[in-house]
Design a protein around this motif. Sequence first.
Motif, PDB file in Angstrom:
ATOM      1  N   SER A   1      54.691  40.384   5.531  1.00 31.93           N
ATOM      2  CA  SER A   1      53.718  41.212   6.263  1.00 31.93           C
ATOM      3  C   SER A   1      52.848  40.446   7.255  1.00 31.93           C
ATOM      4  N   PRO A   2      52.318  39.263   6.909  1.00 34.12           N
ATOM      5  CA  PRO A   2      51.437  38.576   7.867  1.00 34.12           C
ATOM      6  C   PRO A   2      52.106  38.252   9.209  1.00 34.12           C
ATOM      7  N   GLU A   3      53.429  38.192   9.245  1.00 34.36           N
ATOM      8  CA  GLU A   3      54.133  37.847  10.487  1.00 34.36           C
ATOM      9  C   GLU A   3      53.969  38.901  11.578  1.00 34.36           C
ATOM     10  N   VAL A   4      53.721  40.158  11.225  1.00 38.81           N
ATOM     11  CA  VAL A   4      53.571  41.202  12.249  1.00 38.81           C
ATOM     12  C   VAL A   4      52.122  41.380  12.690  1.00 38.81           C
ATOM     13  N   GLU A   5      51.181  40.747  11.990  1.00 40.62           N
ATOM     14  CA  GLU A   5      49.770  40.948  12.311  1.00 40.62           C
ATOM     15  C   GLU A   5      49.386  40.545  13.733  1.00 40.62           C
ATOM     16  N   PRO A   6      49.863  39.405  14.280  1.00 39.23           N
ATOM     17  CA  PRO A   6      49.494  39.089  15.664  1.00 39.23           C
ATOM     18  C   PRO A   6      49.954  40.159  16.666  1.00 39.23           C
ATOM     19  N   ALA A   7      51.153  40.695  16.490  1.00 37.31           N
ATOM     20  CA  ALA A   7      51.642  41.738  17.391  1.00 37.31           C
ATOM     21  C   ALA A   7      50.829  43.016  17.220  1.00 37.31           C
ATOM     22  N   LEU A   8      50.492  43.351  15.993  1.00 38.60           N
ATOM     23  CA  LEU A   8      49.677  44.537  15.743  1.00 38.60           C
ATOM     24  C   LEU A   8      48.281  44.365  16.334  1.00 38.60           C
ATOM     25  N   ASP A   9      47.705  43.181  16.198  1.00 40.56           N
ATOM     26  CA  ASP A   9      46.385  42.915  16.787  1.00 40.56           C
ATOM     27  C   ASP A   9      46.427  43.093  18.302  1.00 40.56           C
ATOM     28  N   GLU A  10      47.489  42.621  18.939  1.00 37.17           N
ATOM     29  CA  GLU A  10      47.622  42.778  20.392  1.00 37.17           C
ATOM     30  C   GLU A  10      47.712  44.252  20.783  1.00 37.17           C
ATOM     31  N   ILE A  11      48.466  45.030  20.020  1.00 32.75           N
ATOM     32  CA  ILE A  11      48.564  46.469  20.294  1.00 32.75           C
ATOM     33  C   ILE A  11      47.193  47.117  20.182  1.00 32.75           C
ATOM     34  N   VAL A  12      46.486  46.820  19.115  1.00 33.45           N
ATOM     35  CA  VAL A  12      45.176  47.432  18.883  1.00 33.45           C
ATOM     36  C   VAL A  12      44.199  47.043  19.994  1.00 33.45           C
ATOM     37  N   ARG A  13      44.226  45.786  20.431  1.00 31.48           N
ATOM     38  CA  ARG A  13      43.332  45.359  21.532  1.00 31.48           C
ATOM     39  C   ARG A  13      43.605  46.134  22.815  1.00 31.48           C
ATOM     40  N   GLY A  14      44.824  46.586  23.019  1.00 30.00           N
ATOM     41  CA  GLY A  14      45.185  47.301  24.241  1.00 30.00           C
ATOM     42  C   GLY A  14      44.917  48.796  24.217  1.00 30.00           C
ATOM     43  N   LEU A  15      44.348  49.294  23.132  1.00 32.24           N
ATOM     44  CA  LEU A  15      44.097  50.732  23.046  1.00 32.24           C
ATOM     45  C   LEU A  15      42.907  51.135  23.899  1.00 32.24           C
ATOM     46  N   ALA A  16      43.073  52.224  24.616  1.00 27.16           N
ATOM     47  CA  ALA A  16      42.020  52.838  25.425  1.00 27.16           C
ATOM     48  C   ALA A  16      42.524  54.229  25.785  1.00 27.16           C
ATOM     49  N   PRO A  17      41.651  55.228  25.866  1.00 22.83           N
ATOM     50  CA  PRO A  17      42.106  56.609  26.044  1.00 22.83           C
ATOM     51  C   PRO A  17      43.128  56.825  27.168  1.00 22.83           C
ATOM     52  N   GLN A  18      42.967  56.185  28.300  1.00 26.88           N
ATOM     53  CA  GLN A  18      43.910  56.392  29.398  1.00 26.88           C
ATOM     54  C   GLN A  18      44.916  55.261  29.549  1.00 26.88           C
TER      55      GLN A  18
ATOM     56  N   ARG B   1      50.296  53.276  29.165  1.00 28.08           N
ATOM     57  CA  ARG B   1      50.397  53.529  30.605  1.00 28.08           C
ATOM     58  C   ARG B   1      50.665  52.208  31.305  1.00 28.08           C
ATOM     59  N   GLU B   2      51.542  52.250  32.267  1.00 27.10           N
ATOM     60  CA  GLU B   2      51.807  51.052  33.061  1.00 27.10           C
ATOM     61  C   GLU B   2      50.604  50.794  33.978  1.00 27.10           C
ATOM     62  N   PRO B   3      50.098  49.566  34.043  1.00 23.46           N
ATOM     63  CA  PRO B   3      48.864  49.302  34.788  1.00 23.46           C
ATOM     64  C   PRO B   3      49.038  49.218  36.303  1.00 23.46           C
ATOM     65  N   HIS B   4      50.210  48.846  36.790  1.00 25.56           N
ATOM     66  CA  HIS B   4      50.387  48.667  38.230  1.00 25.56           C
ATOM     67  C   HIS B   4      50.363  50.029  38.925  1.00 25.56           C
ATOM     68  N   PRO B   5      49.654  50.163  40.064  1.00 22.14           N
ATOM     69  CA  PRO B   5      49.529  51.454  40.747  1.00 22.14           C
ATOM     70  C   PRO B   5      50.870  52.108  41.117  1.00 22.14           C
ATOM     71  N   LEU B   6      51.891  51.320  41.377  1.00 21.57           N
ATOM     72  CA  LEU B   6      53.190  51.900  41.743  1.00 21.57           C
ATOM     73  C   LEU B   6      53.838  52.662  40.592  1.00 21.57           C
ATOM     74  N   VAL B   7      53.488  52.317  39.358  1.00 30.99           N
ATOM     75  CA  VAL B   7      54.104  52.961  38.204  1.00 30.99           C
ATOM     76  C   VAL B   7      53.068  53.550  37.240  1.00 30.99           C
ATOM     77  N   ALA B   8      51.838  53.741  37.711  1.00 27.06           N
ATOM     78  CA  ALA B   8      50.773  54.238  36.840  1.00 27.06           C
ATOM     79  C   ALA B   8      51.011  55.671  36.376  1.00 27.06           C
ATOM     80  N   HIS B   9      51.922  56.383  37.022  1.00 27.54           N
ATOM     81  CA  HIS B   9      52.255  57.741  36.595  1.00 27.54           C
ATOM     82  C   HIS B   9      53.273  57.734  35.441  1.00 27.54           C
ATOM     83  N   CYS B  10      53.709  56.546  35.064  1.00 29.74           N
ATOM     84  CA  CYS B  10      54.712  56.387  34.001  1.00 29.74           C
ATOM     85  C   CYS B  10      54.087  55.783  32.752  1.00 29.74           C
ATOM     86  N   GLY B  11      54.722  56.069  31.644  1.00 31.22           N
ATOM     87  CA  GLY B  11      54.305  55.475  30.392  1.00 31.22           C
ATOM     88  C   GLY B  11      55.495  54.810  29.720  1.00 31.22           C
ATOM     89  N   THR B  12      55.186  53.904  28.828  1.00 26.37           N
ATOM     90  CA  THR B  12      56.203  53.216  28.054  1.00 26.37           C
ATOM     91  C   THR B  12      55.994  53.525  26.584  1.00 26.37           C
TER      92      THR B  12
END
Length: 180
Positions: free
Chosen positions: A49-66, A87-98
Amino acid sequence: MRAPVFAQIVRAQDATPALRRDLRDCWTAVINAGGAVIPMGCPLPPVPSPEVEPALDEIVRGLAPQRGRILLATVDGALAGWVLLRREPHPLVAHCGTVNHLQTHVRFRGMAVGAALMRRLPEIARDEMGMERLRLTARAGLGLEDFYRRAGWTEVGRWPGALRVAPGDDRDEILMSLAL
């Protein structure tokens, strides 16, 4: 089985220690059951389990409503599955999500939790985040492309042999898209 109840986590502070533990334990169980959700920097299974914690922490840090959300599915109060929408951050693809990390906890496999998450996710992307298109990648050889096709996704390409699961076991990375 009761129908899943959905919730969203849209801010890092909303990811309580108990929820993080549930997400980590789900992710670990899915990886160790052969799921195709191994995070970057994580060893191949079996994974503690501890091996996935860094990736999970990165996901959680990136959370924001938009910018990024975790969609949770619970059944009788237990985490049954989750998926990440960014949401993709670059303006050319900001209408897209991953879409990343679709997971159904092994205790809830075969109960259509993943399908329920994939039905709910486009509504959130379109109606709450203003997205017009979603994209995801899937690992060939697991039938995932068929699962996503049934959910309305279209295969738009493949990167042959891009994923090395084990020595001598290279798989295509399948690129998929969904217009909202």
